[in-house]
Motif scaffolding. Structure first.
Motif, short mmCIF file in Angstrom:
data_model
loop_
_atom_site.label_atom_id
_atom_site.label_comp_id
_atom_site.label_asym_id
_atom_site.label_seq_id
_atom_site.Cartn_x
_atom_site.Cartn_y
_atom_site.Cartn_z
N LEU A 444 -3.65 -6.12 -19.25
CA LEU A 444 -2.98 -5.54 -18.25
C LEU A 444 -3.92 -4.17 -17.30
CD1 LEU A 444 0.81 -5.06 -19.49
CD2 LEU A 444 -0.54 -7.18 -17.48
N LYS A 445 -3.66 -4.12 -16.87
CA LYS A 445 -5.06 -2.31 -15.69
C LYS A 445 -3.42 -2.23 -14.51
CE LYS A 445 -8.65 -3.50 -18.30
NZ LYS A 445 -8.70 -2.30 -19.02
N LYS A 446 -3.86 -0.77 -14.10
CA LYS A 446 -3.17 -0.39 -13.34
C LYS A 446 -4.14 0.26 -12.11
CE LYS A 446 0.92 1.16 -15.77
NZ LYS A 446 1.28 2.51 -16.48
N GLY A 447 -3.57 0.44 -11.19
CA GLY A 447 -4.41 1.02 -9.96
C GLY A 447 -3.66 2.24 -9.00
N ILE A 448 -4.06 2.37 -8.39
CA ILE A 448 -3.45 4.10 -7.93
C ILE A 448 -3.74 3.84 -6.48
CG2 ILE A 448 -4.45 6.28 -9.43
CD1 ILE A 448 -1.64 7.35 -8.00
N ALA A 449 -3.56 4.58 -5.17
CA ALA A 449 -4.27 4.38 -4.34
C ALA A 449 -3.74 5.65 -3.20
CB ALA A 449 -4.68 3.75 -3.78
N LEU A 450 -3.78 6.59 -2.32
CA LEU A 450 -3.47 7.55 -1.60
C LEU A 450 -4.38 7.03 -0.25
CD1 LEU A 450 -2.19 10.76 -1.61
CD2 LEU A 450 -3.20 10.47 -0.03
N THR A 451 -3.79 6.48 1.02
CA THR A 451 -4.30 5.61 1.93
C THR A 451 -3.50 7.50 3.19
OG1 THR A 451 -2.75 4.51 2.34
CG2 THR A 451 -4.56 4.13 1.49
N PRO A 452 -4.14 6.94 4.12
CA PRO A 452 -3.50 7.95 5.47
C PRO A 452 -3.56 6.89 6.80
CG PRO A 452 -5.43 8.41 5.62
CD PRO A 452 -5.38 7.43 4.25
N VAL A 453 -1.97 7.34 7.61
CA VAL A 453 -2.04 6.55 8.89
C VAL A 453 -2.12 7.71 10.45
CG1 VAL A 453 -0.41 5.36 10.34
CG2 VAL A 453 -0.84 5.28 7.73
N LYS A 454 -3.22 7.47 10.94
CA LYS A 454 -2.82 7.91 12.39
C LYS A 454 -3.04 6.10 13.41
CE LYS A 454 -6.80 8.78 14.64
NZ LYS A 454 -6.27 7.38 15.90
N PHE A 455 -2.12 6.68 13.92
CA PHE A 455 -1.43 6.02 14.87
C PHE A 455 -1.34 6.10 16.11
CE2 PHE A 455 0.92 2.16 16.58
CZ PHE A 455 0.37 0.39 16.36
N GLY A 456 -1.90 5.50 17.04
CA GLY A 456 -1.82 5.81 19.01
C GLY A 456 -0.47 5.32 19.48
N ILE A 457 0.76 5.77 19.85
CA ILE A 457 1.61 5.43 20.90
C ILE A 457 1.26 5.40 22.32
CG2 ILE A 457 3.87 5.76 20.96
CD1 ILE A 457 3.48 5.63 17.54
N ALA A 458 1.90 4.74 22.49
CA ALA A 458 2.31 3.89 24.03
C ALA A 458 1.74 2.68 24.21
CB ALA A 458 0.90 5.08 24.92
N PHE A 459 1.77 1.61 25.69
CA PHE A 459 1.09 0.61 25.54
C PHE A 459 -0.31 1.06 26.30
CE2 PHE A 459 5.81 -0.61 26.28
CZ PHE A 459 5.55 -2.07 25.71
N ASN A 460 -0.86 0.04 25.42
CA ASN A 460 -3.00 0.37 26.25
C ASN A 460 -3.00 -0.14 27.14
OD1 ASN A 460 -2.53 -2.24 25.03
ND2 ASN A 460 -4.43 -1.84 23.55
N VAL A 461 -1.70 -0.50 27.77
CA VAL A 461 -1.65 -0.86 29.44
C VAL A 461 -0.76 0.09 30.57
CG1 VAL A 461 -1.47 -2.94 31.28
CG2 VAL A 461 -2.01 -3.09 29.14
N THR A 462 -1.51 1.01 31.03
CA THR A 462 -0.55 2.54 31.64
C THR A 462 0.73 2.18 32.28
OG1 THR A 462 -2.71 3.29 31.71
CG2 THR A 462 -0.76 4.64 32.68
#
Length: 785
Positions: A444-462
């Protein structure tokens, strides 16, 4: 009767005391959901004479139709009609952007499961059974099935996309360290609980009423009108609620709406089309799977000097929404990181498979996954904590805050949010404990990770970033709201009702939101891109504000003393406060009606500041960004490849939450759905192009047993820097990226097999088989000689 109240002090104080937003409320239909009384499209009582339709599907991935033998289909008892492409009076197309997606195949089939004809019968079972009796003669053609094959053949549904800043090649050449690699990331079935369904009822004078489980009623209206060859005003599309959508009912519901409407049009009787789950999954498109190749140059501290990535998606046989999906993938490759010299290429491979479509995140997760994989590789190669490498590359506040597509990031809270999560999750101590555990455990092996998110909000068709709403006040003081968004379980109608109640100073119970209906609010955008509350909430607020101003003027003139103006009137606690008088809201409304004050209003909202040059891939496609981060801890069995998530901590930014309870639920749901995509939900086509994972028995979505044993979700305290609805932020799509932490925790666990000296070649989804394959590859790479 008027009530005497204490002198009113301040609007903000009064409204805070009677806030209907920024408070947790149950979903407005929760009592209907749990009691089984919520009406979905299949629950609508059918009109007398209703017939049922089923679709006849291709069994070949790419072939010419030599003959379509339908005699046995016609001869089946209970069959009323069989319709083919030649029966379509208008345009045989349901493509949302490019007109390359026939409703019914006409001389050519391009994937296994493509509809060729419609069977209409007296029952669902009869129609479905009859559809299997067709005798079709095919002339098979070569089939392209994977993104890599499409790339090799230079076969695309749209021209390639390229975005670059600086000189990535030159920076790569000068970098102290260089690396290159490739990986694949699978697609995902939306697996909405309520399948695709449409019910069409002819109306007088060439009208057609279509009830449809769809995220985009206006598009369904237009598609049906085009197929029938009538004007849009002849078609009414209605949707009260969906049992889930996740993007799978944005454009893909069009085929079912068109087929039901065509059959109803031809036979002049109501027709319902509800495919069984296996047909639904065989016919419809999914999340795009991606193949990546990359090169990266970086320094001794892990700071990226230059990076180039090439992404190819499997799009299927038609364009559908693949262009916008790839555009968003390209624009989210940076995720949370400042990439000064970068080159991004996106290729939309045309394949003989289902036409892939929107899915929660809309390409953003696929784009961001690549840079997270690259950073994970960098950290392990240098022997550094991946969190430290991520921090060194984060967007800053001044010179290093502009994206490759030219949008400045003015609302960055990544540094503060990550610091808070690192502390509250105990990341550093747990990481050390995991290293100690792995040193003493071989299986048995364990792992850990911390990951961030930046997400743009709007339709990319104006131009999609607009919405309308209607608000009606009845003489008893009750309020009815109609807007262009659709409710698919996410709580949109609850939030819109809260906004209207807050604006009018009335109790939430006074407000009801009616079914989405193209005859009420016209030309609406899809409920997608996480914009539902932003757009429709603002539109409803605009309509309610106009009503409040009218009532304020009437109340000031009716109950106010000399010198009291409309601006002095306040609305709170179900009352209209005029000076020292608190007049019940219902009384004000009743008297306003007698005075002929208009008690309904329309509202409109268009998201400001947006502009986008698709050819140059430059501009400001997003109104703002949502941020988040997650820490996940996993354990794997190196003998079987099995995996469990032991604990997950998520901290997510939704601005000033309109409804914290709903938003926490959305974060939890998105996390589990994203975890399923990255770990268990494997789509598999055989060599003939047949989707073999087309039912719950073969396609594995997460179950309650897959939930993290310890699951901690919190909302980050923040207010949107932009003037969104009550300074809230979107919540639908961004948290789907949080379970990147699960995938990279798995990768961390696999790497421990070779004392973290080898970067595991782990592809997504990280199924048990894939984990086991990666464990063996790491062991082989670390073996002497």
């Amino acid at each position: 009767m008027n009530q005497q109240v204490e002198p009113f002090i301040e609007d903000a104080q009064q409204r805070e005391a009677f806030a209907q937003v920024h408070v947790s409320r149950p979903h407005e239909s929760a009592h209907l959901h749990v009691s089984g009384r919520a009406t979905y499209t299949d629950d609508i009582p059918v009109v007398a004479g209703t017939l049922h339709a089923a679709l006849g599907l291709s069994s070949k991935a790419h072939a010419r139709l030599v003959s379509l033998g339908l005699d046995k289909v016609h001869a089946t008892p209970g069959v009323v009609a069989v319709l083919t492409a030649s029966d379509i009076p208008g345009t045989n197309d349901c493509g949302p952007i490019v007109h390359d997606d026939p409703v019914l195949a006409d001389g050519l089939v391009q994937y296994v499961g493509q509809p060729m004809f419609i069977v209409v019968a007296t029952s669902h079972e009869t129609a479905r059974r009859a559809a299997r009796r067709a005798e079709v003669v095919y002339e098979e053609l070569p089939a392209v099935l994977t993104a890599q094959q499409a790339r090799a053949a230079e076969q695309y549904v749209i021209p390639p996309l390229k975005l670059a800043r600086g000189d990535a090649a030159a920076r790569l050449a000068r970098a102290p360290h260089r690396a290159a690699g490739e990986m694949t990331l699978g697609g995902q079935e939306q697996f909405y609980l309520e399948g695709q369904i449409a019910y069409a009822v002819p109306k007088d004078d060439d009208g057609m009423h279509v009830w449809c489980s769809t995220q985009h009623p206006s598009e369904m209206q237009h598609l049906v009108a085009h197929v029938l060859g009538v004007a849009s005003h002849n078609v009414l599309v209605e949707c009260r609620r969906m049992g889930g959508g996740f993007g799978g009912k944005e454009s893909q519901s069009g085929l079912f709406a068109c087929c039901a409407a065509l059959a109803a049009w031809k036979l002049l009787c109501p027709v319902k089309l509800r495919p069984d789950r296996d047909d639904d999954m065989t016919i419809t498109g999914k999340r795009h799977d991606f193949h990546y190749t990359y090169e990266v140059g970086y320094g001794d501290d892990g700071a990226i000097d230059g990076v180039a990535v090439d992404m190819t998606s499997r799009c299927g046989f038609s364009a559908d929404l693949s262009g916008p999906v790839m555009t968003r993938a390209v624009c989210h490759f940076d995720n949370a990181y400042w990439l000064k010299d970068v080159s991004i290429a996106g290729h939309c491979g045309k394949t003989n498979t289902q036409s892939n479509t929107a899915f929660r995140g809309f390409g953003g997760p696929q784009g961001a996954f690549a840079i997270e994989y690259i950073i994970d590789d960098i950290a392990r190669t240098l022997g550094l904590d991946p969190l430290d490498v991520r921090r060194r590359n984060l967007y800053g506040k001044t010179d290093d805050n502009v994206t490759p597509y030219g949008q400045a990031i003015d609302d960055n809270v990544l540094h503060e949010l990550i610091a808070e999560l690192e502390t509250t999750s105990g990341y550093r101590a747990r990481r050390a404990a995991i290293r100690a555990f792995n040193a003493n455990n071989d299986v048995l092996k364990k792992g850990i990770a911390l990951t961030p998110v930046k997400f743009g909000i709007a339709f990319n068709v104006t131009h999609f970033n607009q919405a309308g709403a209607l608000v009606h006040i009845y003489t008893d003081g009750s309020v009815l709201v109609n807007h262009g968004g659709t409710e698919m379980g996410q709580g949109l109608n609850t939030k819109v009702a809260q906004v209207v109640a807050h604006e009018l100073g009335i109790d939430f119970a006074r407000v009801r939101v009616s079914a989405t209906d193209t005859s009420k609010v016209a030309n609406t955008s899809a409920t997608a891109a996480s914009t539902g509350s932003d757009l429709n909430g603002k539109a409803a607020q605009d309509a309610a504000r106009q009503l409040r101003e009218r009532l304020a003027a009437f109340a000031a003139s009716t109950w106010g003393d000399d010198g009291v103006s409309a601006s002095d009137v306040r609305f709170a606690h179900d009352s209209v406060i005029v000076g020292g008088n608190a007049v019940p809201f219902g009384e004000v409304v009743a008297k306003a009606y007698l005075a002929r004050v208009q008690l309904w209003s329309d509202g409109f909202y268009a998201t400001p500041k947006l502009h986008w040059n698709q050819a140059a891939l430059q501009g400001r496609p997003f109104h703002y960004y949502s941020y988040g981060a997650a820490v996940s801890e996993v354990v794997i069995d190196t003998l079987t490849g099995e995996m469990r998530v032991l604990r997950a901590d998520a901290l997510h930014d939704v601005g000033a939450s309109l409804n914290p309870a709903l938003d926490v639920g959305q974060v939890e749901g998105a996390f589990v759905q994203g975890m399923g995509w990255l770990t268990t939900e494997e789509l598999w086509w055989n060599k003939d192009g047949r989707l073999m994972t087309h039912a719950p028995s073969t396609y594995k979505i997460p179950t309650v047993n897959d939930m993290p044993a310890d699951f901690r979700v919190r909302l980050y305290e923040n207010r949107n820097a932009e003037d969104s609805i009550h300074r809230s932020k979107a919540v639908g799509e961004p948290p789907l990226l949080l379970p990147f932490s699960v995938f990279f925790a798995i990768r961390d666990a696999v790497a421990s097999v070779a004392d973290y000296r080898v970067n595991p070649p782990l592809n997504g989804p990280a199924t048990a088989e894939e984990i086991l394959r990666s464990v063996r590859a790491v062991r082989a790479a670390a073996a002497p000689g």
